[in-house]
Motif scaffolding. Structure first.
Motif, PDB file in Angstrom:
ATOM      1  N   HIS A  40       1.418  -6.492 -32.040  1.00 13.63           N
ATOM      2  CA  HIS A  40       0.812  -5.195 -31.699  1.00 13.63           C
ATOM      3  C   HIS A  40      -0.657  -5.076 -31.272  1.00 13.63           C
ATOM      4  CE1 HIS A  40       0.561  -0.775 -32.169  1.00 13.63           C
ATOM      5  NE2 HIS A  40      -0.392  -0.851 -32.261  1.00 13.63           N
ATOM      6  N   LEU A  41      -1.040  -4.640 -30.038  1.00 15.75           N
ATOM      7  CA  LEU A  41      -2.304  -4.725 -29.578  1.00 15.75           C
ATOM      8  C   LEU A  41      -2.823  -3.014 -29.075  1.00 15.75           C
ATOM      9  CD1 LEU A  41      -2.105  -7.779 -27.122  1.00 15.75           C
ATOM     10  CD2 LEU A  41      -2.818  -7.648 -29.526  1.00 15.75           C
ATOM     11  N   GLN A  42      -3.775  -2.671 -29.780  1.00 18.02           N
ATOM     12  CA  GLN A  42      -4.251  -1.484 -29.475  1.00 18.02           C
ATOM     13  C   GLN A  42      -5.953  -1.036 -29.215  1.00 18.02           C
ATOM     14  OE1 GLN A  42      -2.888   0.775 -32.899  1.00 18.02           O
ATOM     15  NE2 GLN A  42      -5.175   0.773 -33.664  1.00 18.02           N
ATOM     16  N   ALA A  43      -6.179  -0.246 -28.382  1.00 15.93           N
ATOM     17  CA  ALA A  43      -7.580  -0.027 -28.244  1.00 15.93           C
ATOM     18  C   ALA A  43      -7.863   1.448 -28.095  1.00 15.93           C
ATOM     19  CB  ALA A  43      -7.997  -0.631 -26.765  1.00 15.93           C
ATOM     20  N   GLY A  44      -9.329   1.602 -28.447  1.00 15.60           N
ATOM     21  CA  GLY A  44      -9.497   3.190 -28.238  1.00 15.60           C
ATOM     22  C   GLY A  44      -9.321   4.251 -29.482  1.00 15.60           C
ATOM     23  N   VAL A  45      -8.940   3.606 -30.699  1.00 18.54           N
ATOM     24  CA  VAL A  45      -8.883   4.616 -32.045  1.00 18.54           C
ATOM     25  C   VAL A  45     -10.139   5.242 -31.952  1.00 18.54           C
ATOM     26  CG1 VAL A  45      -8.784   4.402 -34.508  1.00 18.54           C
ATOM     27  CG2 VAL A  45      -7.155   3.012 -33.079  1.00 18.54           C
ATOM     28  N   HIS A  46     -11.423   4.802 -31.984  1.00 20.04           N
ATOM     29  CA  HIS A  46     -12.557   5.374 -31.894  1.00 20.04           C
ATOM     30  C   HIS A  46     -12.496   5.376 -30.252  1.00 20.04           C
ATOM     31  CE1 HIS A  46     -14.174   3.978 -35.879  1.00 20.04           C
ATOM     32  NE2 HIS A  46     -13.877   5.384 -35.856  1.00 20.04           N
ATOM     33  N   ALA A  47     -12.289   6.744 -29.747  1.00 19.44           N
ATOM     34  CA  ALA A  47     -11.871   6.975 -28.360  1.00 19.44           C
ATOM     35  C   ALA A  47     -13.180   6.751 -27.332  1.00 19.44           C
ATOM     36  CB  ALA A  47     -11.712   8.595 -28.251  1.00 19.44           C
ATOM     37  N   ASP A  48     -14.515   6.692 -28.016  1.00 20.57           N
ATOM     38  CA  ASP A  48     -15.854   6.366 -27.236  1.00 20.57           C
ATOM     39  C   ASP A  48     -16.115   4.890 -27.163  1.00 20.57           C
ATOM     40  OD1 ASP A  48     -16.320   6.041 -29.823  1.00 20.57           O
ATOM     41  OD2 ASP A  48     -18.067   7.512 -29.751  1.00 20.57           O
ATOM     42  N   ILE A  82     -14.647   1.777 -25.099  1.00 17.99           N
ATOM     43  CA  ILE A  82     -14.106   1.868 -23.987  1.00 17.99           C
ATOM     44  C   ILE A  82     -13.496   0.249 -23.742  1.00 17.99           C
ATOM     45  CG2 ILE A  82     -13.806   2.411 -21.622  1.00 17.99           C
ATOM     46  CD1 ILE A  82     -14.306   4.721 -23.701  1.00 17.99           C
ATOM     47  N   ALA A  83     -14.236  -0.667 -24.207  1.00 16.55           N
ATOM     48  CA  ALA A  83     -14.049  -2.065 -23.787  1.00 16.55           C
ATOM     49  C   ALA A  83     -12.797  -2.522 -24.039  1.00 16.55           C
ATOM     50  CB  ALA A  83     -15.172  -2.898 -24.205  1.00 16.55           C
ATOM     51  N   GLY A  84     -12.148  -2.249 -24.821  1.00 15.19           N
ATOM     52  CA  GLY A  84     -10.689  -2.791 -25.236  1.00 15.19           C
ATOM     53  C   GLY A  84      -9.637  -2.216 -24.337  1.00 15.19           C
ATOM     54  N   MET A  85     -10.002  -0.911 -23.923  1.00 16.41           N
ATOM     55  CA  MET A  85      -9.071  -0.241 -23.120  1.00 16.41           C
ATOM     56  C   MET A  85      -8.926  -1.131 -21.721  1.00 16.41           C
ATOM     57  SD  MET A  85     -10.206   3.723 -23.523  1.00 16.41           S
ATOM     58  CE  MET A  85     -10.501   4.344 -24.932  1.00 16.41           C
ATOM     59  N   LEU A  86      -9.858  -1.642 -21.152  1.00 17.25           N
ATOM     60  CA  LEU A  86     -10.050  -2.192 -19.841  1.00 17.25           C
ATOM     61  C   LEU A  86      -9.298  -3.653 -20.287  1.00 17.25           C
ATOM     62  CD1 LEU A  86     -10.556  -2.196 -16.912  1.00 17.25           C
ATOM     63  CD2 LEU A  86     -13.008  -3.247 -17.632  1.00 17.25           C
ATOM     64  N   SER A 106     -17.023  -4.265 -18.282  1.00 19.98           N
ATOM     65  CA  SER A 106     -17.003  -4.645 -17.004  1.00 19.98           C
ATOM     66  C   SER A 106     -15.961  -5.535 -16.546  1.00 19.98           C
ATOM     67  CB  SER A 106     -18.456  -5.566 -16.770  1.00 19.98           C
ATOM     68  OG  SER A 106     -18.095  -6.817 -17.426  1.00 19.98           O
ATOM     69  N   ASP A 107     -15.398  -5.654 -15.520  1.00 19.00           N
ATOM     70  CA  ASP A 107     -14.257  -6.638 -14.937  1.00 19.00           C
ATOM     71  C   ASP A 107     -14.458  -7.919 -15.446  1.00 19.00           C
ATOM     72  OD1 ASP A 107     -12.636  -4.618 -13.691  1.00 19.00           O
ATOM     73  OD2 ASP A 107     -13.732  -5.095 -11.886  1.00 19.00           O
ATOM     74  N   ALA A 108     -15.683  -8.547 -15.307  1.00 17.84           N
ATOM     75  CA  ALA A 108     -15.963 -10.041 -15.898  1.00 17.84           C
ATOM     76  C   ALA A 108     -15.682 -10.087 -17.349  1.00 17.84           C
ATOM     77  CB  ALA A 108     -17.406 -10.326 -15.465  1.00 17.84           C
ATOM     78  N   LEU A 109     -16.053  -9.148 -18.199  1.00 18.44           N
ATOM     79  CA  LEU A 109     -15.972  -9.135 -19.446  1.00 18.44           C
ATOM     80  C   LEU A 109     -14.565  -8.878 -20.135  1.00 18.44           C
ATOM     81  CD1 LEU A 109     -19.391  -7.275 -21.101  1.00 18.44           C
ATOM     82  CD2 LEU A 109     -18.720  -9.968 -21.019  1.00 18.44           C
ATOM     83  N   ALA A 110     -13.998  -7.995 -19.224  1.00 20.42           N
ATOM     84  CA  ALA A 110     -12.434  -7.966 -19.606  1.00 20.42           C
ATOM     85  C   ALA A 110     -11.662  -9.110 -19.231  1.00 20.42           C
ATOM     86  CB  ALA A 110     -11.859  -6.711 -18.612  1.00 20.42           C
ATOM     87  N   VAL A 141      -0.898  -0.572 -26.660  1.00 20.86           N
ATOM     88  CA  VAL A 141      -1.438   0.635 -26.599  1.00 20.86           C
ATOM     89  C   VAL A 141      -2.984   0.768 -26.085  1.00 20.86           C
ATOM     90  CG1 VAL A 141      -1.603   2.877 -28.049  1.00 20.86           C
ATOM     91  CG2 VAL A 141       0.018   1.069 -28.857  1.00 20.86           C
ATOM     92  N   PRO A 142      -3.229   0.898 -24.769  1.00 17.15           N
ATOM     93  CA  PRO A 142      -4.399   0.530 -24.188  1.00 17.15           C
ATOM     94  C   PRO A 142      -5.257   1.838 -24.481  1.00 17.15           C
ATOM     95  CG  PRO A 142      -2.912   0.290 -22.529  1.00 17.15           C
ATOM     96  CD  PRO A 142      -2.198   0.671 -23.827  1.00 17.15           C
TER      97      PRO A 142
END
Length: 337
Positions: free
Chosen positions: A34-42, A44-48, A212-216, A73-74
């Protein structure tokens, strides 16, 4: 096969909000992830990162190199993602209740009956993750080095995650974490004392501005390598040697702002700071040289995180550093309020 496992919760207005989630199932035996991002909605990096990783894992399944299943869960928090004030998202705390979105998960998961919308969202997210063997919750700090946050029962086995992400720091916690998401995942495993093949971790993907795309791509590569080490994918690159630091949470030093004012850092993240050395200063009254307050390292350690804005209120966390002995200010609970 890719399955839509999204769910809906009511927003503060009562309107339905959708938590988009996908499960990629290889149809072959293997771990459940299970992978998720944005539980703290501000944060953002994990969403990308998960946006990038979803396509890779779908391709891995099609090529026959995925084993088990991966749920992604992006953007996990549709309540927080809508909290804009004067052009800035305020996604750490729930506007209506002032509750931290990443606190209180165990209580919400155990609750029955009619729940408020925040508790219901937490319960549904916990239920989605409950079958998993491996859970990564992607966050960011204000400004920070790359680090992972792991319960002591997963260390040193969890070093493979730190190595895969090339994290500079692993913070090892025990006791409780003030009801953060990982605590609700780990609770049944602790009760069983069965950790074989299991892992739950909070991954801090540097700072809030590091999107950024590079870090993502770099971080998606790291998670893919980690999944390879855990037998989820069979075509991942080998793990690099880990060269970071592992620090018990009680050894972390937190430097608070003694006054409000203009914040100036004099050292960079990742620097090794000697005990008593300056890391920065706060100018309480610009123009008055006597109003400068120097910030110093309480003990020798790595400069790990720092306050993002350059005008800081009194009492805010200005910086965090690793330590080699217990911190005099440590009590218990999570590292952040």
């Amino acid at each position: 096969m890719i399955e839509d496992v999204s769910f809906s919760v009511p927003g503060d207005s009562g309107a339905e909000l959708r938590v988009r989630a996908w499960r990629i199932d290889a149809g072959r035996p293997g771990p459940k992830v299970h992978l998720q991002a944005g539980v703290h909605a501000d944060e953002i990096a994990g969403m990308l990162v998960l946006h990038e990783l979803l396509a890779r894992l779908r391709d891995a399944a099609e090529r026959g190199v995925l084993h088990g299943s991966v749920t992604l869960v992006p953007q996990a928090n549709p309540i927080g993602i809508g909290q804009f004030r004067q052009g800035r998202i305020l996604g750490r705390h729930h506007d209506a209740t002032s509750r931290n979105f990443n606190r209180g998960f165990p209580a919400s998961a155990a609750a029955g009956g009619t729940l408020d919308n925040l508790s219901l969202w937490q319960k549904r997210l916990a239920e989605l993750a409950a079958p998993a063997d491996i859970v990564l919750d992607l966050h960011t700090d204000d400004e920070a080095v790359q680090y992972v946050y792991l319960h002591e029962c997963f260390w040193p086995a969890g070093q493979d995650l730190a190595a895969a992400l090339r994290a500079e720091l692993a913070i090892i916690w025990d006791g409780d974490s003030d009801g953060a998401f990982e605590e609700v995942v780990i609770a049944p495993w602790l009760a069983e004392q069965d950790f074989a093949g299991r892992l739950v971790a909070t991954v801090e993907l540097r700072g809030q501005g590091d999107v950024s795309d590079a870090l993502a791509r770099q971080d998606a590569d790291g998670i893919y390598r980690f999944l390879g080490a855990r037998g989820v994918v069979s075509d991942a690159q080998p793990l690099p040697e880990w060269k970071g630091i592992a620090t018990p949470i009680g050894f972390m030093e937190t430097v608070f702002a003694p006054v409000a004012g203009v914040l100036v850092f004099e050292r960079e993240l990742g620097d090794w700071i000697g005990a008593g050395e300056r890391i920065g200063r706060i100018i309480a009254r610009p123009g008055d040289a006597a109003s400068e307050h120097v910030l110093r390292a309480p003990q020798a350690g790595m400069f790990a995180t720092r306050y993002r804005d350059r005008l800081i209120p009194r009492g805010a966390i200005a910086a965090k550093l690793t330590g080699s002995v217990p911190s005099s200010t440590w009590s218990a609970g999570a590292l952040d309020p």
